[in-house]
Motif scaffolding. Structure first.
Motif, PDB file in Angstrom:
ATOM      1  N   ILE A  38     -34.016  24.080  -9.647  1.00 19.36           N
ATOM      2  CA  ILE A  38     -33.914  23.398 -10.817  1.00 19.36           C
ATOM      3  C   ILE A  38     -32.474  23.365 -11.507  1.00 19.36           C
ATOM      4  O   ILE A  38     -31.721  24.355 -11.634  1.00 19.36           O
ATOM      5  CB  ILE A  38     -34.733  24.076 -11.967  1.00 19.36           C
ATOM      6  N   ARG A  39     -32.017  22.139 -11.411  1.00 20.58           N
ATOM      7  CA  ARG A  39     -30.596  21.949 -11.818  1.00 20.58           C
ATOM      8  C   ARG A  39     -30.622  21.213 -13.284  1.00 20.58           C
ATOM      9  O   ARG A  39     -29.264  20.933 -13.782  1.00 20.58           O
ATOM     10  CB  ARG A  39     -29.812  21.077 -10.786  1.00 20.58           C
ATOM     11  N   ASP A  40     -31.496  20.611 -13.879  1.00 19.93           N
ATOM     12  CA  ASP A  40     -31.416  20.117 -15.127  1.00 19.93           C
ATOM     13  C   ASP A  40     -31.696  20.973 -16.266  1.00 19.93           C
ATOM     14  O   ASP A  40     -31.327  20.417 -17.431  1.00 19.93           O
ATOM     15  CB  ASP A  40     -32.469  18.942 -15.258  1.00 19.93           C
ATOM     16  N   CYS A  41     -31.929  22.353 -15.812  1.00 19.31           N
ATOM     17  CA  CYS A  41     -32.095  23.319 -17.093  1.00 19.31           C
ATOM     18  C   CYS A  41     -31.483  24.601 -16.762  1.00 19.31           C
ATOM     19  O   CYS A  41     -31.351  24.783 -15.397  1.00 19.31           O
ATOM     20  CB  CYS A  41     -33.456  23.560 -17.122  1.00 19.31           C
ATOM     21  N   ALA A  42     -30.749  25.222 -17.713  1.00 18.57           N
ATOM     22  CA  ALA A  42     -30.322  26.560 -17.392  1.00 18.57           C
ATOM     23  C   ALA A  42     -31.481  27.498 -17.772  1.00 18.57           C
ATOM     24  O   ALA A  42     -32.068  27.549 -18.771  1.00 18.57           O
ATOM     25  CB  ALA A  42     -29.120  26.899 -18.413  1.00 18.57           C
TER      26      ALA A  42
END
Length: 530
Positions: A38-42
């Protein structure tokens, strides 16, 4: 006694401890891979004290820290100094611990010190016995959505103010038509020996004309001023304009022009563009009381569909850009947010109306463009106007009508359609003074009845903003039924035509309110002779 058949089936179907452990391990591995992907959320974990203990690639992309740089440090590093001083991080963890989760939005800091608008979810993590072992934290970068919401809010605010302003200006133009017209009539009738009365009338006329100018500025902000757009080559227009402006600026202010041939041609009302530029120059001059440099620059900018999604009412395409930059005192953020509001000014009382930038804003928007201000206290101001480009071509020159002899008596028959009693009365009386045969109607329905009974009408002079059937719809009906009748519009502000309005109706000339006796006669005569 042996085991029953059901007991045997249950024993055989029950997984052993090793299988359970492997399944849990595999599930944990899949979950870890999912989080890593997942790269859209930290997504990361912090211990009960707020120390970061895990870090996914999405967190690195959004916040800028690698895992080696941030693991072991406090999550409060992501908050602004103001939020840390106000105890915002501690309150968020406390709320999550007490209720199980915390949700909120706010400004956060990246590694490089830039801010982004974050949507935050914090979940408390506990053992089966209920002991708090830490928190799972999910952060999303919502900066773009917030900017879109702010742009939409600003657009809606300006549209609402514009509608109110346009309505007020429309009513004022009706009043000023009566005031200016009757003062003009009085000035014509006063004998030369009545010097004192003539001075009084002249002073009243100048004041009314000043009021008409202010009303025109209101209409410009409301995007309701009548425009006469034509192809304009920006560099050519600005070359002659800056030469004229240079002679009007104080000696301690220098002006420089930077041209880009790619700026090309845009279709605008050249007079209104010059008026908008003059407003910007006046503001720049006032921002440099001790002198400085004023730069007028042209450029070209292209915007894709993705670029314009943050800007309401702006279409993709190529735009000619005019940049006006001063080296003055600049603006604070509070002033920037209200710069385009009508009647907002930072100048002393009596030194400004607060309508200059509002007029520029309205003109640019009405021309299909966009305007943006960049400024910081002590670092000057840059205002960029983006105007849609058009294909290169010869600039069309306006054809002015020949001078009209007002003393010439006329005998043509004119039908005046106007719902404002005072404006209709002044218009009809003035036309009768010039010798015209005049009929009058308060709305389109009455006008059509008169046209049905009188086939010898020469011209229909109608207000656009009529109740019921409006002036454009009336004109379209007259064009179909009585094609020999000439047409002339009047209006206190430029009302947007319906999408179905024909080209022939759009080409009908317009006399803008307020108008004088001479202006009324001239436009009527031109329409009759066209």
């Amino acid at each position: 006694m042996g085991p029953k058949q059901g007991d045997t089936a249950t024993a055989e179907s029950r997984p052993d401890k090793g299988t359970v452990a492997n399944s849990l391990q595999n599930s944990g591995t899949h979950l870890a891979r999912l989080i890593e992907g997942i790269r859209d959320c930290a997504i990361y974990m912090i211990d009960p004290r707020g120390i970061v203990v895990s870090w996914n690639p999405g967190a690195e992309r959004i916040k800028g820290y690698t895992a080696d740089e941030i693991v072991g440090r406090s999550f409060t590093d992501f908050y602004t100094p103001e939020d840390r001083a106000n105890g915002v991080p501690a309150r968020a963890l406390s709320a999550a611990e007490q209720t199980g989760k915390f949700e909120g939005e706010g400004w956060r800091l990246r590694k490089d010190g830039t801010k982004f608008w974050a949507s935050v979810l914090i979940d408390a993590l506990r053992t089966p016995e209920g002991e708090l072992i830490g928190f799972a934290k999910i952060t999303r970068d919502m900066t773009e959505r917030r900017l879109m919401q702010e742009q939409l809010h600003q657009s809606q605010k300006m549209e609402a103010i514009g509608q109110l302003t346009g309505g007020v200006a429309h009513d004022f133009n009706n009043l000023l038509t009566v005031i200016l017209g009757n003062l003009d009539t009085l000035a014509q009738q006063l004998p030369p020996e009545q010097a004192r009365w003539r001075r009084s009338v002249d002073q009243a006329l100048r004041a009314a004309e000043r009021a008409a100018g202010l009303t025109q500025q209101l209409l410009a902000f409301a995007r309701r001023q009548p425009l006469k757009p034509k192809p304009v080559e920006l560099n050519r227009l600005l070359a002659s304009w800056t030469d004229m402006i240079r002679r009007t600026l104080p000696e301690n202010i220098s002006i420089r022009r930077v041209e880009d041939d790619a700026a090309g041609v845009t279709e605008v009302d050249a007079n209104q563009l010059e008026s908008a530029l003059l407003n910007l120059v006046v503001n720049a001059r006032d921002a440099m009381p001790n002198g400085g440099t004023l730069t007028v620059e042209t450029a070209m900018a292209s915007f894709s569909p993705g670029d314009v999604k943050l800007v309401p009412d702006m279409n993709p395409g190529n735009y000619a850009v005019i940049c006006v930059t001063d080296t003055g005192m600049g603006m604070t953020q509070e002033v920037l947010e209200r710069a385009f509001d009508p009647f907002f000014t930072t100048k002393p009382i009596g030194q400004g109306t607060g309508l200059g930038l509002s007029q520029v804003f309205g003109f640019v928007k009405q021309s299909g463009g966009h305007i943006k201000i960049y400024s910081r206290p002590g670092h000057g101001t840059t205002i960029k106007m983006y105007l849609p480009q058009v294909e290169d071509g010869d600039e069309r020159t306006s054809q002015k009508g020949a001078a009209v002899d007002v003393s010439q008596a006329r005998k043509e028959t004119i039908l005046v359609v106007e719902d404002n009693d005072a404006v209709r009365s002044f218009t009809c009386d003035t036309l009768r003074d010039f010798g015209f045969n005049v009929m009058e109607a308060v709305d389109a329905s009455e006008a059509l009845k008169i046209l049905d009974r009188n086939r010898n009408l020469d011209l229909l002079f109608t207000d656009i903003g009529l109740p019921g059937l409006n002036g454009r719809e009336l004109a379209a009906t007259v064009q179909r039924r009585y094609p020999k009748v000439r047409l002339l519009f009047t209006s206190g502000y430029a009302q947007m035509p319906a999408p179905t309005t024909s080209t022939s109706v759009m080409e009908i000339p317009l006399l803008s309110k307020p108008f004088t006796r001479a202006q009324l006669y001239e436009r009527i005569a031109q329409s009759l002779e066209s």
